[in-house]
Design a protein around this motif. Structure first.
Motif, short mmCIF file in Angstrom:
data_model
loop_
_atom_site.label_atom_id
_atom_site.label_comp_id
_atom_site.label_asym_id
_atom_site.label_seq_id
_atom_site.Cartn_x
_atom_site.Cartn_y
_atom_site.Cartn_z
N ASP A 19 -10.48 -20.61 17.39
CA ASP A 19 -9.57 -19.67 18.03
C ASP A 19 -10.25 -18.99 19.23
O ASP A 19 -11.31 -18.37 19.09
N HIS B 222 -8.91 -23.53 12.54
CA HIS B 222 -8.31 -22.54 13.46
C HIS B 222 -9.24 -21.35 13.65
O HIS B 222 -9.46 -20.89 14.77
N ARG B 223 -9.81 -20.85 12.56
CA ARG B 223 -10.73 -19.71 12.66
C ARG B 223 -11.95 -20.08 13.49
O ARG B 223 -12.46 -19.27 14.27
N GLY C 85 -5.32 -22.37 18.83
CA GLY C 85 -5.97 -21.27 19.52
C GLY C 85 -6.91 -21.70 20.62
O GLY C 85 -7.52 -20.86 21.28
#
Length: 309
Positions: free
Chosen positions: A111, A107-108, A145
């Motif tokens: 995103d 996700h990081r 994201g």
């Protein structure tokens, strides 16, 4: 929704389950006894048992969480002008049920990423004891994201059961099982063909689907590189695959110890060519058991299509 409404062969699910429950796995060159895979799995279990008793295990898990975002351009002969600059997010072999800590890491990494197409090339599942819905849910969480302007496509891998297709459909993916779609931009068209896994669940329906698309410019989404020769012969411009995890455990320099391919071994890792066709074998976001990587980083790839002047 019925299989017919999805564009899916109504006989596919039953045929897939027969192979899943049978004594043989099926590839393009014919069946092979399932016991071979069982022996390999047992050896991996023994390797994992020993590795866990060393400091290398923790290091290997740390390596598996060290993801990278690979970005590159591919020149596509005959690419329609409207698709010049078209961005594809290629994700493969997520196996997030094996190492759930990869979900926040992915996700990081992703995103806010904006792409035109999301392509997931199989093996959403990893731990056969985990519910299919949980594995797919981890994937959605990892990708939450990402901003996708066009289709969200997925195919099945050798770890994905027949039930994964419906699960991904309910989560908003268009699952291509031996069928093609056309993406239109004005009058320009780009064909995309997705096959069921050909490493373990090959049927002649896959070859018919590969040969059946008539678009001038086409992309193949196939879990492994094992149909590279057939796709090149059929005139595909780009072939996106996964399956090998880039080796996952590699020698220094990134050379895989095992490729897990039965044919087309030149397509084991990264960018490759077969005739005029370009291929890319993603090293995978996730890991199979044991959940470690050495000399091989997990990845997601952003591929930008460029026309040839």
């Amino acid at each position: 929704m019925t299989d017919a409404a999805r564009g899916r062969d109504p006989h596919w699910a039953a045929a897939r389950r027969r192979i899943e429950q049978g004594d043989h796995l099926c590839g393009p060159d014919g069946p092979r006894p399932r016991r071979r895979k069982a022996i390999f799995t047992r050896l991996l279990d023994l390797f994992a048992w020993g590795l866990k008793r060393t400091p290398l295990y923790r290091r290997g898990v740390h390596n598996a969480l060290d993801l990278r975002r690979t970005e590159f351009e591919v020149a596509i002969p005959g690419l329609p002008p409207a698709f010049d600059g078209y961005r594809i997010l290629h994700v493969s072999d997520t196996h997030l049920d094996v190492l759930p800590d990869l979900v926040p890491a992915a996700h990081r990494l992703l995103d806010g990423v904006e792409v035109d197409l999301l392509a997931v090339t199989g093996d959403v599942h990893g731990d056969h004891h985990a519910p299919v819905a949980a594995s797919a849910g981890h994937l959605v969480a990892a990708l939450r994201g990402v901003l996708v302007d066009g289709p969200r496509l997925a195919i099945l891998g050798n770890h994905d059961s027949e039930a994964m297709a419906d699960t991904l459909e309910r989560l908003g993916f268009d699952v291509l099982i031996n069928r093609s779609i056309v993406i239109e931009r004005g009058r320009d068209r780009l064909g995309i063909t997705g096959l069921d896994d050909v490493n373990s669940f090959y049927t002649e329906a896959a070859r018919r689907a590969l040969d059946g698309s008539s678009e001038a410019c086409r992309i193949a989404l196939i879990h492994s590189a094992e149909m590279a020769d057939h796709a090149a012969e059929a005139g595909y411009a780009l072939y996106l695959a996964g399956h090998t995890h880039g080796g996952q455990i590699c020698l220094p320099g990134g050379r895989p110890v095992f490729s897990t391919l039965t044919r087309c071994h030149h397509g084991a890792v990264g960018l490759w060519r077969h005739g005029t066709m370009t291929g890319y074998t993603n090293s995978g976001l996730g890991v199979a058991y044991p959940p470690v990587r050495f000399n091989c980083r997990g990845e997601v790839a952003i591929i930008t299509l460029r026309g040839v002047a």
